[in-house]
Design an enzyme around this catalytic site. Sequence first.
Site, PDB file in Angstrom:
ATOM      1  N   GLU A 151      24.842  31.916  -7.426  1.00 37.35           N
ATOM      2  CA  GLU A 151      23.627  32.104  -8.217  1.00 37.35           C
ATOM      3  C   GLU A 151      22.824  33.246  -7.605  1.00 37.35           C
ATOM      4  O   GLU A 151      22.479  33.213  -6.422  1.00 37.35           O
ATOM      5  CB  GLU A 151      22.796  30.816  -8.217  1.00 37.35           C
ATOM      6  CG  GLU A 151      21.484  30.930  -8.955  1.00 37.35           C
ATOM      7  CD  GLU A 151      20.641  29.666  -8.843  1.00 37.35           C
ATOM      8  OE1 GLU A 151      19.645  29.562  -9.577  1.00 37.35           O
ATOM      9  OE2 GLU A 151      20.968  28.796  -8.001  1.00 37.35           O
ATOM     10  N   GLU A 234      10.431  28.310 -12.789  1.00 39.90           N
ATOM     11  CA  GLU A 234      10.619  27.076 -12.032  1.00 39.90           C
ATOM     12  C   GLU A 234       9.229  26.585 -11.615  1.00 39.90           C
ATOM     13  O   GLU A 234       8.669  27.076 -10.646  1.00 39.90           O
ATOM     14  CB  GLU A 234      11.482  27.312 -10.795  1.00 39.90           C
ATOM     15  CG  GLU A 234      12.935  27.585 -11.114  1.00 39.90           C
ATOM     16  CD  GLU A 234      13.789  27.665  -9.848  1.00 39.90           C
ATOM     17  OE1 GLU A 234      14.891  27.107  -9.851  1.00 39.90           O
ATOM     18  OE2 GLU A 234      13.343  28.290  -8.865  1.00 39.90           O
TER      19      GLU A 234
END
Length: 387
Positions: A151, A234
């Site tokens: 990622e 997030e």
Amino acid sequence: MKRPLRAIAAAGLLAAGSIVAVVLGAGNASADTQICDQYGSTTIGGRYVVQNNRWGTSAQQCINVTSTGFSITRQDGTGNTSGAPVSYPSIFLGCHYTNCSPGTNLPVQVKNISSAPGSISYNYISGATYDAAYDIWLDPSAKRDGVNQMEIMIWLNRQGPIQPIGSTVGNATLAGRSWQVWRGSNGSNNVISYVASSAIPSMSFDVMEFINDTRSRGGITNDWYLTSIQAGFEPWQGGVGLAVNSFSQSVNTGGGTTPPTTAPPTTAPPTTAPPTTAPPSGGGCSVKYTPNAWTDGFTADVQITNTGSGTINGWTLAYTLPSGQQITSSWNATVTQSGSAVTAKNLAYNGTLAPGGSTSFGYQGTLKGSYSSPTTFTLNGVTCARS
């Protein structure tokens, strides 16, 4: 910081009296659509998927999807700022847990990508704790389901006492900007994060700049597959008003294999690797060990320097970890642990150290008890100085 896997899974309807509309599963948004389902998603522009993806809390979260992006309209969850966020509402191109955007050409091998132009425009707020992240997912296989092994996170903004996974490993200049580079693992996949020094409200760039930098750090190879590119937030605390105003992303193929930076040899290479050589005795090597520890885990960046006068062809670093430390993942070296004894061996691309040359590798592990660093290192059997 450790962060659980973002998952797309079946979820039941979460009822709320103030909810105007709830989208279950995947659909197509032609007008503003409100999604409050935990893993609800819809498509926009006939090209992208927008997902609520409230994976880290049972508290309610809703997003309003427009024809060009989305905004967070409700976010009741609260996450520990030393741990994981509560969700990742985002818009993406590609495939994420079997949810593929319409007509996508992903997954595709990195070596077949000629360019990946993207652009993003965010709306930020104050008084909340969150990051605004452009996420790039890659894997050795053409995955359309399950977690990917790598990622890449591009942090265009962060607010509050939060930090990326792992520890800092350097800096990079990409897309005309300077970034602090972090590296680590969340226990399910490796993560390389590029963190902006100040908030970036909008940016147009080629995603391949960050993919190529990750490749140069040994995180992936040209044979790996790009599976999805995502942009969103997030949140840890708050988040109402955060928005992706617009998002554009393409992945252009047909570039073929990345050409070598030097001409190929005119004679065949040797069939065997050069012999491993030990550094000269009397201060032939030094090791810099940089840890980052938290309550039940740690990462470590290990830099090896050849301080001798001869070239080292192939290296093996050996040392002992203090009690309570167990390595779970590593990068830039093959790292094995037997009891407390650790052995790290070079990979194909970083085995040669000229005099004065350095290389680095790292790993993440679990921790029981108080943290302390190893004290003695040997390189190819020779004791190294600490730096």
